[in-house]
Design a protein around this motif. Structure first.
Motif, PDB file in Angstrom:
ATOM      1  N   GLN A   1       0.821  -1.206   0.000  1.00 34.08           N
ATOM      2  CA  GLN A   1       0.000   0.000   0.000  1.00 34.08           C
ATOM      3  C   GLN A   1       0.856   1.256   0.000  1.00 34.08           C
ATOM      4  O   GLN A   1       0.545   2.247  -0.669  1.00 34.08           O
ATOM      5  CB  GLN A   1      -0.936  -0.018   1.212  1.00 34.08           C
ATOM      6  CG  GLN A   1      -2.004  -1.099   1.152  1.00 34.08           C
ATOM      7  CD  GLN A   1      -2.783  -1.222   2.444  1.00 34.08           C
ATOM      8  OE1 GLN A   1      -2.542  -0.489   3.403  1.00 34.08           O
ATOM      9  NE2 GLN A   1      -3.729  -2.163   2.484  1.00 34.08           N
ATOM     10  N   ARG A   2       1.961   1.244   0.735  1.00 34.24           N
ATOM     11  CA  ARG A   2       2.863   2.390   0.754  1.00 34.24           C
ATOM     12  C   ARG A   2       3.551   2.572  -0.604  1.00 34.24           C
ATOM     13  O   ARG A   2       3.766   3.695  -1.058  1.00 34.24           O
ATOM     14  CB  ARG A   2       3.904   2.212   1.850  1.00 34.24           C
ATOM     15  CG  ARG A   2       3.313   2.238   3.263  1.00 34.24           C
ATOM     16  CD  ARG A   2       4.373   2.028   4.308  1.00 34.24           C
ATOM     17  NE  ARG A   2       5.305   3.154   4.374  1.00 34.24           N
ATOM     18  CZ  ARG A   2       6.415   3.170   5.120  1.00 34.24           C
ATOM     19  NH1 ARG A   2       6.729   2.083   5.828  1.00 34.24           N
ATOM     20  NH2 ARG A   2       7.197   4.221   5.129  1.00 34.24           N
TER      21      ARG A   2
ATOM     22  N   GLU B   1       2.209   1.729  -3.488  1.00 33.11           N
ATOM     23  CA  GLU B   1       1.187   2.272  -4.375  1.00 33.11           C
ATOM     24  C   GLU B   1       1.016   3.766  -4.130  1.00 33.11           C
ATOM     25  O   GLU B   1       0.876   4.556  -5.074  1.00 33.11           O
ATOM     26  CB  GLU B   1      -0.135   1.536  -4.169  1.00 33.11           C
ATOM     27  CG  GLU B   1      -1.238   1.984  -5.106  1.00 33.11           C
ATOM     28  CD  GLU B   1      -2.481   1.119  -5.018  1.00 33.11           C
ATOM     29  OE1 GLU B   1      -3.307   1.193  -5.944  1.00 33.11           O
ATOM     30  OE2 GLU B   1      -2.616   0.376  -4.026  1.00 33.11           O
ATOM     31  N   SER B   2       1.036   4.161  -2.863  1.00 31.71           N
ATOM     32  CA  SER B   2       0.937   5.580  -2.526  1.00 31.71           C
ATOM     33  C   SER B   2       2.147   6.350  -3.042  1.00 31.71           C
ATOM     34  O   SER B   2       2.031   7.486  -3.510  1.00 31.71           O
ATOM     35  CB  SER B   2       0.810   5.737  -1.007  1.00 31.71           C
ATOM     36  OG  SER B   2       0.792   7.095  -0.645  1.00 31.71           O
TER      37      SER B   2
ATOM     38  N   ALA C   1       1.523   6.964  -6.654  1.00 32.85           N
ATOM     39  CA  ALA C   1       0.429   7.912  -6.872  1.00 32.85           C
ATOM     40  C   ALA C   1       0.850   9.344  -6.545  1.00 32.85           C
ATOM     41  O   ALA C   1       0.509  10.293  -7.271  1.00 32.85           O
ATOM     42  CB  ALA C   1      -0.782   7.505  -6.030  1.00 32.85           C
ATOM     43  N   MET C   2       1.611   9.528  -5.463  1.00 34.93           N
ATOM     44  CA  MET C   2       2.017  10.860  -5.037  1.00 34.93           C
ATOM     45  C   MET C   2       3.272  11.350  -5.754  1.00 34.93           C
ATOM     46  O   MET C   2       3.524  12.555  -5.831  1.00 34.93           O
ATOM     47  CB  MET C   2       2.258  10.870  -3.524  1.00 34.93           C
ATOM     48  CG  MET C   2       1.047  10.453  -2.697  1.00 34.93           C
ATOM     49  SD  MET C   2      -0.389  11.530  -2.937  1.00 34.93           S
ATOM     50  CE  MET C   2       0.265  13.071  -2.279  1.00 34.93           C
TER      51      MET C   2
ATOM     52  N   ASN D   1       6.273  10.890  -4.704  1.00 35.65           N
ATOM     53  CA  ASN D   1       7.309  11.263  -3.733  1.00 35.65           C
ATOM     54  C   ASN D   1       8.631  10.583  -4.062  1.00 35.65           C
ATOM     55  O   ASN D   1       8.674   9.379  -4.316  1.00 35.65           O
ATOM     56  CB  ASN D   1       6.880  10.864  -2.313  1.00 35.65           C
ATOM     57  CG  ASN D   1       5.695  11.670  -1.828  1.00 35.65           C
ATOM     58  OD1 ASN D   1       5.415  12.740  -2.361  1.00 35.65           O
ATOM     59  ND2 ASN D   1       4.984  11.151  -0.848  1.00 35.65           N
TER      60      ASN D   1
ATOM     61  N   ARG E   1       1.792   0.407 -12.458  1.00 29.67           N
ATOM     62  CA  ARG E   1       1.341   0.085 -11.104  1.00 29.67           C
ATOM     63  C   ARG E   1       1.686  -1.363 -10.751  1.00 29.67           C
ATOM     64  O   ARG E   1       2.045  -1.661  -9.609  1.00 29.67           O
ATOM     65  CB  ARG E   1      -0.169   0.301 -10.980  1.00 29.67           C
ATOM     66  CG  ARG E   1      -0.704   0.027  -9.569  1.00 29.67           C
ATOM     67  CD  ARG E   1      -2.213  -0.033  -9.528  1.00 29.67           C
ATOM     68  NE  ARG E   1      -2.665  -0.458  -8.203  1.00 29.67           N
ATOM     69  CZ  ARG E   1      -2.691  -1.726  -7.781  1.00 29.67           C
ATOM     70  NH1 ARG E   1      -2.305  -2.689  -8.611  1.00 29.67           N
ATOM     71  NH2 ARG E   1      -3.098  -2.012  -6.559  1.00 29.67           N
TER      72      ARG E   1
ATOM     73  N   CYS F   1       3.330  -2.792  -7.335  1.00 32.00           N
ATOM     74  CA  CYS F   1       2.461  -3.493  -6.372  1.00 32.00           C
ATOM     75  C   CYS F   1       2.373  -5.001  -6.599  1.00 32.00           C
ATOM     76  O   CYS F   1       1.955  -5.735  -5.698  1.00 32.00           O
ATOM     77  CB  CYS F   1       1.052  -2.901  -6.411  1.00 32.00           C
ATOM     78  SG  CYS F   1       1.005  -1.129  -6.080  1.00 32.00           S
TER      79      CYS F   1
END
Length: 484
Positions: free
Chosen positions: A55-56, A58-59, A62-63, A65, A127, A131
């Motif tokens: 999940q991190r 994927e984030s 998405a972000m 960072n 993705r 993931c």
């Protein structure tokens, strides 16, 4: 240097640490199984937080960072551009193609040219690299498979191939099996190609009624017409579908002639041949090309097969049946609770496809046993012809199909027996397996060899019942050398 907003450490260190942790906690990394339990003391407990880590990741995608590379995905022949902020470490771990591209780049931007179909699913593809999972629709499969092949993401490529093999029966508005077949042919995937061809051959009646039939290529159509293992209602059904395909696609005359010559007119009853000869515009237009075949078919229906075999080669395709489901050629058989006990069943078929034999009937006895019966315990018949099975414990399923009586009319005829096993896949009843055995044998030696009928959810059962269709294919044999 870009830093993580939470911990104040370099972004590449943050991403690398996450990926290292992901490698140690996942069951497989690029096909290699990692077993942490082996290095733990006995009695130790493994705390698995890999889902949280995914999940991190994927984030992180998405972000954007800590991104150190920008992917500019340009759609071929358009001005459309898709921009994705990514991380070199992730891409290079998953793909050697990305590794080469990123190592040879001059700046932080990499331009990728993709077709409209591949560009539309490129974010899904990226993705997956982060993931390890992906949602797939039938209409996206080829595009994702192309991306996986192009960038050497072999696990995804193999997963998509398996997905396609397992979802041939799924419903889609325009159909998808023909498209998958053409794609498999293009990339040289023989396993996928053969799976698609087998599905089309074994479920041809439903394919003929679908919108997918009109999209079949000329080469695929000819390939199907030449097969004897097609499962459909009748040869007439095939001819009418061919006529509809030709009217829709308007191929060149040479192709039409070759396709019409592949129809097995001897398997069409004479009354239907007369109707086609008078009412089919296609036959009227190409009559000269198939006149000899029609004439031979009428001779086949009018004369005794024994007489015909003295002058003609009756082993050619025009006299060879396919797997027809109409009642003249066999019978459906539903076996409830197939693990319970032995079952027997009787049905009749016509002696042969010739009009001369169409009124003669052969009675067949079929025995199904959920347990294998040794040769010494074969079934016997009473004076009334009833089958008396002998049961044994253990073993595997078995089916025996034998004629109840013999007759002089059997001379020059052998019978190929075909047992079709139906199953339900993606909510649709389809052919699961086909077993063939001939007159010299009473049973198919590998019948349901790998089936688990004890399990209620077995892929060989429909609502806990075994759905069979037995087809008898009479084959005439040339008795004498044809006269010149």
């Amino acid at each position: 240097m870009v830093r993580s907003c939470e911990q104040g450490i370099p972004a590449w260190v943050f991403v690398g640490t996450m990926l290292l942790s992901l490698q140690l906690n996942s069951l497989t990394v690029r096909g290699a199984a990692l077993k942490q339990e082996a290095v733990l003391d006995s009695g130790a407990t493994v705390l698995n937080h890999s889902m949280s880590l995914v999940q991190r990741m994927e984030s992180l995608l998405a972000m954007g960072n800590g991104s150190d590379v920008t992917l500019r995905v340009q759609t071929v022949n358009t001005d459309e551009i898709k921009v994705i902020q990514a991380h070199t470490l992730v891409l290079t771990l998953q793909s050697d193609v990305f590794e080469e591209l990123l190592m040879s780049r001059n700046n932080s931007v990499v331009v990728l040219m993709e077709t409209p179909e591949c560009a539309a699913v490129f974010d899904k593809f990226i993705r997956y690299l982060y993931c390890g999972d992906i949602s797939v629709r039938l209409d996206q499969t080829i595009s994702l498979h192309k991306l996986a092949s192009k960038y050497h993401v072999w696990a995804l490529q193999q997963g998509l191939t398996q997905y396609m093999t397992q979802h041939l029966s799924s419903d889609s508005p325009a159909g998808h099996v023909v498209g998958w077949y053409n794609y498999a042919l293009q990339i040289g995937d023989t396993a996928l190609r053969d799976s698609c061809l087998q599905y089309l051959s074994w479920n041809l009646s439903s394919v003929l009624q679908s919108g997918e039939w009109g999209s079949i290529s000329e080469d695929l159509l000819l390939s199907l017409l030449q097969r004897s293992d097609l499962i459909l209602q009748s040869e007439l059904e095939l001819y009418e579908a061919l006529e509809a395909w030709i009217n829709q696609n308007q191929p060149v005359s040479t192709f039409v002639e070759n396709a019409l010559k592949a129809v097995r007119y001897g398997m069409i009853p004479p009354q239907h041949l007369f109707r086609l000869q008078k009412q089919s515009f296609l036959i009227q237009k190409y009559y000269e090309s198939i006149r000899d075949l029609l004439y031979l078919a009428f001779q086949f229906h009018a004369a005794s097969p024994i007489q015909l075999a003295k002058y003609f080669d009756v082993n050619c395709s025009i006299f060879t049946p396919r797997n027809y489901l109409s009642p003249s050629w066999g019978s459906h058989w539903v076996i409830n609770n197939p693990t319970r006990d032995d079952r027997s069943f009787s049905f009749q078929t016509q002696l042969g496809p010739s009009g001369h034999d169409s009124s003669k009937r052969v009675t067949w006895n079929a025995l199904f046993s959920p347990r294998w019966l040794p040769l010494s315990a074969r079934s016997t018949y009473t004076e009334l012809g009833a089958m008396q099975p002998t049961r044994t414990d253990g073993g595997r399923p078995r089916i025996i199909v034998t004629p109840a009586t013999s007759s002089p009319d059997f001379a020059g005829v052998s019978f190929q027996k075909t047992v079709i096993v139906m199953a339900k896949q993606q909510g649709k009843v389809v052919v699961r397996h086909v077993y063939n055995f001939h007159q010299s044998t009473e049973e198919a030696g590998d019948f349901l060899l790998d089936a688990d009928l004890q399990r209620r959810a077995s892929e060989y059962l429909i609502d806990s019942s075994l759905y069979l269709h037995i087809v008898i294919k009479p084959i005439y044999h040339t008795l004498l050398v044809a006269r010149k």
